[in-house]
Write an enzyme that holds these catalytic residues in place. Structure first.
Site, PDB file in Angstrom:
ATOM      1  CG  ASP A  11      -2.081   0.924   1.132  1.00 38.80           C
ATOM      2  OD1 ASP A  11      -2.161   1.660   0.147  1.00 38.80           O
ATOM      3  OD2 ASP A  11      -2.927   0.919   2.043  1.00 38.80           O
TER       4      ASP A  11
ATOM      5  CG  ASP B 283      -3.304   3.893  -3.579  1.00 37.42           C
ATOM      6  OD1 ASP B 283      -4.209   3.047  -3.765  1.00 37.42           O
ATOM      7  OD2 ASP B 283      -3.413   4.823  -2.765  1.00 37.42           O
ATOM      8  CD  GLU B 284      -5.679  -0.966  -1.634  1.00 39.37           C
ATOM      9  OE1 GLU B 284      -5.421  -1.769  -0.720  1.00 39.37           O
ATOM     10  OE2 GLU B 284      -6.661  -0.204  -1.614  1.00 39.37           O
TER      11      GLU B 284
END
Length: 417
Positions: A27, A120-121
């Site tokens: 993350d 973003d993860e």
């Protein structure tokens, strides 16, 4: 107030035995803000907010801004009251997508068993990489160092025996940390958390549970299933009870199919002029199409979203004769859809475009709509190459040059859902 960052010692407090802990959740820390600081190092250490510079919502906030109570999805007006000294920046999704691709390329070097869940993860199952790269914790350390080296932004990693616990571990590892939750420490770790930490417990569910005296995961785990079924329903009660005891059989799914890609703009001032709105649609269509091509996808459906000044929101969609990854097609459909929408004299506050019903371009078996006009297709793909080499802002349609009067935060551009 937001949770204070945990110390490095606290991040390691659940043990060091990573046997069987082959699920990693990677993350990125305040990703949009991290990218802005990467490009503008003078912002480091300052309270920074991305998005919401006019009347939208906060997309991301630095930890310095979070210390004042600012958080994502908060109305911009509230964020400015809480932290008036914050540096507020417009969102730049094209730039965030560039960095995201760099990060995901690092993860793809570890294992093909990767499930990207947002810009973003991602989850990884590293069981097949242990012999080549070392233990899961060693792999996590390599990922954090390599992401920093290639992209320049920090990443936090959670290591656990399930997706649910790995995600919780990465949250507790922030900022810029690593947390292992050994398999035999899973239940004690979960039972140390508030009930709102469980996957699937939103604000409303948390309020229902708290009304029944259930404030922690430990209390939920100790609650009879019959009570949870009666309180939350059979399916939700069963699922949360299992998660509270560390039961999560979901696998990392590397073939997750994206359903749509889109972007939307909240204007600084309400806009009633159709010509201006069509230019906004053109910019948004180019963003959507570029993301489709980058992901190797084509869209069968184009949709628009219109929000009036009184927050009344409507959507319109059109299914194309053949799928496309070209802005010309997306914009043509979006413009026609907007033509069927009555624009009030007071104007509209938000406009968005979304490409839906996505299919892998290599497997569609049909030609894109403008393959009979190869010049248009070549032009758009050439633009991709120029932007990849010189930056996302270096090239844009001539009709958009110098048209920044209504620049605004693209509140929905981060989603691939």
């Amino acid at each position: 107030m937001s949770r204070a960052p945990r110390s490095a010692a606290a991040r390691r407090s659940w043990g060091e035995d990573d046997t069987g802990c082959t699920i990693l959740h990677v993350d990125m820390d305040a990703f949009f803000v991290s990218v802005e600081i990467l490009d503008r190092p003078e912002l480091r250490g300052l309270p920074v907010i991305v998005g919401g510079e006019h009347r939208g919502v906060v997309a991301a906030a630095s930890y310095e801004a979070r210390a004042f109570g600012v958080h994502s999805a908060m109305p911009a007006s509230r964020a400015k009251v809480l932290c008036p000294q914050a540096v507020v920046l417009p969102g730049r999704h094209a730039r965030y997508a560039e960095v995201s691709r760099e990060v995901m390329s690092v993860l793809a070097d570890v294992t093909p068993v990767m499930e990207q869940v947002s810009i973003d993860e991602a989850f990884l199952d590293v069981s097949g990489a242990v012999r080549r790269m070392g233990s899961p914790v060693e792999i996590a350390r390599w990922i954090r160092a390599e992401v920093r080296r290639r992209s320049g932004v920090p990443a936090s990693v959670g290591v656990a025996s399930s997706k649910h616990v790995a995600k919780l571990a990465s949250t507790h590892a922030k900022p810029d940390g690593l947390l292992l939750v050994p398999a035999d420490a899973t239940v004690p770790f979960l039972h140390s958390l508030p009930v709102g930490a469980l996957w699937g417990v939103g604000e409303k569910t948390q309020q229902v549970l708290e009304r029944h005296g259930i404030d922690t995961v430990a209390e939920l785990a100790a609650t009879p299933l019959t009570v949870l079924h009666r309180t939350l329903g059979v399916a939700a009660g069963q699922r949360l009870h299992e998660l509270a005891w560390g039961v999560d059989a979901r696998r990392v799914e590397p073939t997750r199919v994206e359903k749509s890609v889109g972007t939307e703009t909240t204007f600084a001032e309400d806009i009633a002029d159709r010509a201006q709105l069509e230019r906004v649609l053109l910019r948004q269509s180019h963003e959507c199409a570029a993301r489709l091509r980058a992901d190797g996808m084509v869209a069968w459906t184009v949709a628009i979203k219109v929000r009036h000044a009184d927050f009344t929101t409507l959507t319109r969609s059109r299914t194309l004769a053949v799928p496309t990854d070209l802005a010309h097609d997306v914009h043509s459909a979006a413009r026609d859809l907007l033509a069927g929408v009555e624009i009030p004299q007071a104007g509209i506050r938000l406009l968005g475009v979304r490409a839906e019903r996505l299919t892998a371009a290599a497997t569609t078996g049909v030609q894109s709509a403008l393959d009979d006009d190869p010049q248009q297709a070549r032009a758009e793909r050439a633009m991709d190459g120029v932007r990849a080499r010189f930056g996302s802002q270096i090239l844009r349609p001539a009709s958009l040059l110098g048209n920044n009067r209504h620049s605004a935060f693209k509140s929905g551009s981060g989603d691939l859902s």
